[in-house]
Design an enzyme around this catalytic site. Structure first.
Site, short mmCIF file in Angstrom:
data_model
loop_
_atom_site.label_atom_id
_atom_site.label_comp_id
_atom_site.label_asym_id
_atom_site.label_seq_id
_atom_site.Cartn_x
_atom_site.Cartn_y
_atom_site.Cartn_z
N ASP A 59 -1.69 -0.49 6.16
CA ASP A 59 -1.88 0.07 7.51
C ASP A 59 -3.31 0.46 7.82
O ASP A 59 -3.65 0.69 8.97
CB ASP A 59 -0.97 1.30 7.70
CG ASP A 59 -1.52 2.52 6.97
OD1 ASP A 59 -2.07 2.35 5.86
OD2 ASP A 59 -1.38 3.63 7.50
N ASP A 79 0.86 -1.18 0.00
CA ASP A 79 0.00 0.00 0.00
C ASP A 79 0.90 1.23 0.00
O ASP A 79 2.06 1.17 0.41
CB ASP A 79 -0.89 -0.02 1.24
CG ASP A 79 -1.80 1.19 1.32
OD1 ASP A 79 -2.35 1.58 0.29
OD2 ASP A 79 -1.90 1.77 2.42
N ASP A 129 -7.14 -1.95 4.14
CA ASP A 129 -6.15 -2.97 3.78
C ASP A 129 -6.43 -4.30 4.46
O ASP A 129 -5.85 -5.32 4.06
CB ASP A 129 -4.75 -2.50 4.19
CG ASP A 129 -4.30 -1.26 3.44
OD1 ASP A 129 -4.57 -1.18 2.23
OD2 ASP A 129 -3.70 -0.36 4.06
#
Length: 612
Positions: A508, A312, A512
Site C-alpha cells: 500500500d 507487505d 511498495d
C-alpha cells in the site's frame, strides 16, 4: 469480429436492419412468385454488410492483424458468386447481428466500470466570507470548507467538519450499506451523501483526489487487451487455415463449389473470437462490483495464474494506523496524566504516532494544554513546555537522554516486539506508552482463503523490525518472513519468489511501488494506500478489505474457465459442422443458421462470468 474493432452502435443497428429487411422482402417476393426479384433483393441486402466487412479487414491488415472476418467475407462473396444469394443474406444478417450482440455484451459487462466515469462533479458549494458560493471543482484548494448536500457526489477527498455524515460508498467499494462518518474522519471523492447536508474540509485538489485517480485507472483498464485475446487471434489464423483446407479439399474432391461454400458459411464467424473477450471483460466487471479494480484482461489473467503471494505487513495485514494499546505509569504517576502531557506536546508534531496519541487523549475526554518552546528531532522525538513542566516524548534513547543524573529507570517488561514511546517530565521517566498496529480481524481467514484460491506459498515482506514482523508471522500461517527491508530489498524478494511460480505482490505504500511493478501481478490497497502504489499496480482494492482479493482471484479463475469452455465447445461444434458440410450433409443455408446459433450460445455462456 476482433475485440479492438467496436463499430458504432448505430452502424451495427443499421446493418442489421438492412440485412433483416432484405431477407424479409426477399421472402415475400419469393412467396408471390418473384424468384428472380427475391434473389436480387437478397444479394443487394448482403452488399452493405460485405462492404463494411471489407473496410474492417483492410484496417486490420494494415495493423498486421488478420482473423476470421476473412472467412465471413469469403463466404458472402462466394455465395453471391455461386448464386446462393439467400445463404449470403443469412450470413450477412448473422454476421451483423453477431457484431451487434458482441458489442451489446461488452457494453453490459463494462457497465459497472464505466458508471464511475459519469459521476464526476463539476461544481460545489464553498463557504466564503460572503457566504456560500458555487465554484468549479478545479478552484477548490486544500483547506477549503465545502457544503455537501444530500444526493451530491463528493468532488474531492476531505475530512468531515460536521458531527456526522452518512455516505454511500457503493460506487467505489461495492459495499451496499451506507456508512456513517464522524467529525474529522476522511471521506473519499466519488462517494455520495445520502443523509443530511454536512461540511467537508478539502484535503487535496480534485485532480489529486481518489476519485480522479480511479477514473484514470478505469480508462487504463478499458484500453487494455488481454493476452488471451491475442492468443485467440493467433489460434484464429490456424482455424482460418483449417477452414480453407477443408473448403478447398471439398471443392477439389467433389468438383462442387457449393461444398466449399457450405464449409465457409459454417465457419463464420468463430466462437474463439467472441468467447474470450466477453468472458474476460465480464470478469473485470464482476470484480469491479466488489470494489476490486482490475486494469484490463491481462491483469485478470495474471491474477488467476498467481501461485506465490508476497504481502507487505503495514496497511495490508494490519490497518496501517498506530494505536495506543497500553500505558505504563511510573510509581506516583497517573496513566491519564502521562497521556495528557504527551498528547499536549505532540500537538506540535505531525508524526503518525503523535496523531494517534492526540486522538486517543481526545477520545478519553482529556483536556489538552497548549505546548510552548517546542523542539523536534525528526524521527526521534520532541521536547517542550506543557503547563510549566518540561516534557520529552520520543523513542527510548532520545527521551532518556533528558533524564536527570541518578533518576531511576523502571523496566515494565514489555515484549521486544512492542513499539514504545517514553515520556519524561522534568527529568523523570513518568511512563511509557505502548503503541501497536493491530492485525486486521480477518487476517488469518484471508490467508486461508488465499490458499484455497490457489496461492501455494505466502511470504511476509516488511520494512518493520524483525521482532515486530515475527510476532505477526507467529499468529498467521506464513511460509517465509523477510523483515527490515528497503524498497530495493522488496524487489529482490519478489524476484527470488518467482522461482516457485507466478508472483502476486500486495502492498500500500510508496515503498511498495517498485515491488508492485516488478511482480507478475501487483495489488495495491488503494482505499488508504499511496497514489504511487495504485498507479503502479495491476489491481487496486478500492475498499479497505483484503478479503476481496481472494474473491477477485476466484473471479479470475472462473472467467478463464468459462472462456475456455466456450472456446472448446464452440470450436468443436464448428469443426464437426464443417466436416458435415464438406461431405454434403449440411447445405449453405442450414449451415449458416447452425453456426450463428453456436455463436449466440458461446456469447451467452461467456456472460456467465458476470454472475456471482
Amino acid at each position: 469480429m476482433q475485440q479492438e474493432r467496436r463499430p458504432i452502435w448505430s452502424s451495427n443497428v443499421a446493418l442489421v436492419a438492412v440485412a433483416l429487411g432484405g431477407l424479409a422482402a426477399g421472402i415475400l417476393l419469393y412467396l408471390v412468385g418473384g424468384r428472380g426479384s427475391a434473389s436480387f433483393v437478397w444479394g443487394f441486402a448482403t452488399l452493405p454488410v460485405l462492404l463494411s466487412l471489407f473496410a474492417q479487414i483492410v484496417t486490420s491488415l494494415r495493423r498486421g492483424d488478420a482473423g476470421l472476418d476473412i472467412i465471413a467475407a469469403l463466404s458472402m462473396t462466394a455465395a453471391l458468386a455461386f448464386g446462393e444469394q439467400l445463404a449470403g443474406n443469412v450470413v450477412a444478417l448473422m454476421y451483423a447481428g453477431g457484431q451487434y450482440l458482441e458489442n451489446y455484451a461488452e457494453r453490459r459487462a463494462r457497465r459497472e466500470m464505466t458508471a464511475l466515469l459519469g459521476r464526476v462533479a463539476r461544481t460545489v458549494m464553498k463557504h466564503t466570507d460572503d457566504g456560500l458560493r458555487e465554484v468549479p471543482i478545479e478552484a477548490v484548494l486544500p483547506g477549503d470548507t465545502l457544503l455537501i448536500r444530500q444526493g451530491e457526489v463528493l468532488p474531492v477527498d476531505g475530512t468531515i467538519a460536521s458531527d456526522e455524515a452518512v455516505i454511500d460508498t457503493s460506487a467505489l467499494t461495492g459495499e451496499p450499506l451506507p456508512v456513517t462518518l464522524r467529525r474529522e474522519e476522511e471521506a473519499l471523492s466519488g462517494t455520495t451523501a445520502v443523509g443530511a447536508s454536512f461540511d467537508l474540509v478539502a484535503l487535496r485538489p480534485a485532480s489529486e483526489s481518489a476519485y480522479a485517480a480511479i477514473v484514470r485507472l478505469v480508462e487504463e483498464a478499458e484500453k487494455s487487451k488481454a493476452p488471451a485475446v491475442r492468443m485467440a487471434d493467433r489460434y484464429a489464423l490456424w482455424f482460418l487455415a483449417l477452414t480453407l483446407l477443408l473448403a478447398g479439399g471439398a471443392w477439389i474432391w467433389t468438383g462442387d463449389p457449393i461444398r466449399a461454400l457450405a464449409v465457409l458459411v459454417v465457419a463464420t464467424p468463430c466462437p474463439l473470437i467472441l468467447a474470450v473477450p466477453v468472458a474476460i471483460i465480464s470478469g473485470i466487471s464482476r470484480a469491479a462490483k466488489l470494489g476490486v479494480l482490475v486494469k484490463g484482461g491481462g491483469a485478470l489473467e495474471a491474477l488467476g495464474r498467481a501461485r506465490v503471494a508476497v504481502l507487505d505487513k503495514t496497511g495490508t495485514l494490519t490497518h496501517g494506523r498506530a494505536e495506543l494499546s497500553d500505558i505504563w505509569a511510573a510509581p506516583g504517576q497517573r496513566p491519564d496524566e502521562v497521556l495528557r502531557l504527551a498528547a499536549s506536546l505532540d500537538q506540535g508534531s505531525t508524526h503518525v504516532m503523535a496523531e494517534a496519541l492526540i486522538k486517543t487523549a481526545q477520545a478519553r475526554g482529556l483536556k489538552l494544554s497548549t505546548p510552548t518552546e517546542i523542539q523536534e528531532s525528526a524521527g526521534a522525538g520532541l521536547i517542550g513546555m506543557v503547563d510549566g513542566h518540561q516534557v520529552v516524548v520520543g523513542g527510548s534513547a532520545y527521551a532518556r537522554s533528558y533524564l536527570k543524573p541518578g533518576a531511576g529507570i523502571w523496566k515494565p517488561g514489555f515484549p521486544g516486539s512492542a513499539a514504545t514511546v517514553d515520556v519524561v517530565v522534568d527529568g523523570i521517566l513518568a511512563g511509557t506508552l505502548v503503541m501497536s498496529d493491530p492485525l486486521r480481524p480477518d487476517a488469518a481467514s484471508v490467508i486461508q482463503r488465499l490458499r484455497s484460491a490457489g496461492i501455494a506459498r505466502i511470504v511476509l515482506a516488511t520494512g518493520d523490525r524483525a521482532a515486530v514482523a515475527e510476532a505477526v508471522a507467529r499468529s498467521l500461517a506464513i511460509d517465509d518472513l523477510k523483515a527490515d527491508l528497503t524498497p530495493q530489498d522488496k524487489v529482490d524478494v519478489v524476484i527470488e519468489a518467482r522461482a516457485a511460480g507466478s508472483v502476486m505482490m500486495v502492498g500500500d505504500g510508496v515503498n511498495d511501488a517498485p515491488a508492485l511493478a516488478v511482480a507478475d501481478v501487483g495489488v495495491a490497497m488503494g482505499a488508504r494506500g499511496a497514489a504511487a502504489s495504485s498507479e503502479t499496480a495491476d489491481v487496486v482494492l478500492l475498499v479497505d478489505r483484503i478479503d476481496h482479493l481472494a474473491d477477485a482471484i476466484g473471479i479470475a479463475h472462473r472467467s478463464a474457465r468459462i472462456a475456455l469452455q466456450s472456446v472448446i465447445v464452440g470450436l468443436g461444434l464448428s469443426i464437426l459442422a464443417m466436416i458435415a458440410a464438406a461431405f454434403g450433409y449440411l447445405p449453405p443455408l442450414q449451415g449458416a443458421l447452425l453456426q450463428e446459433a453456436i455463436d449466440v450460445a458461446v456469447i451467452l455462456n461467456a456472460l456467465r462470468a458476470l454472475r456471482a
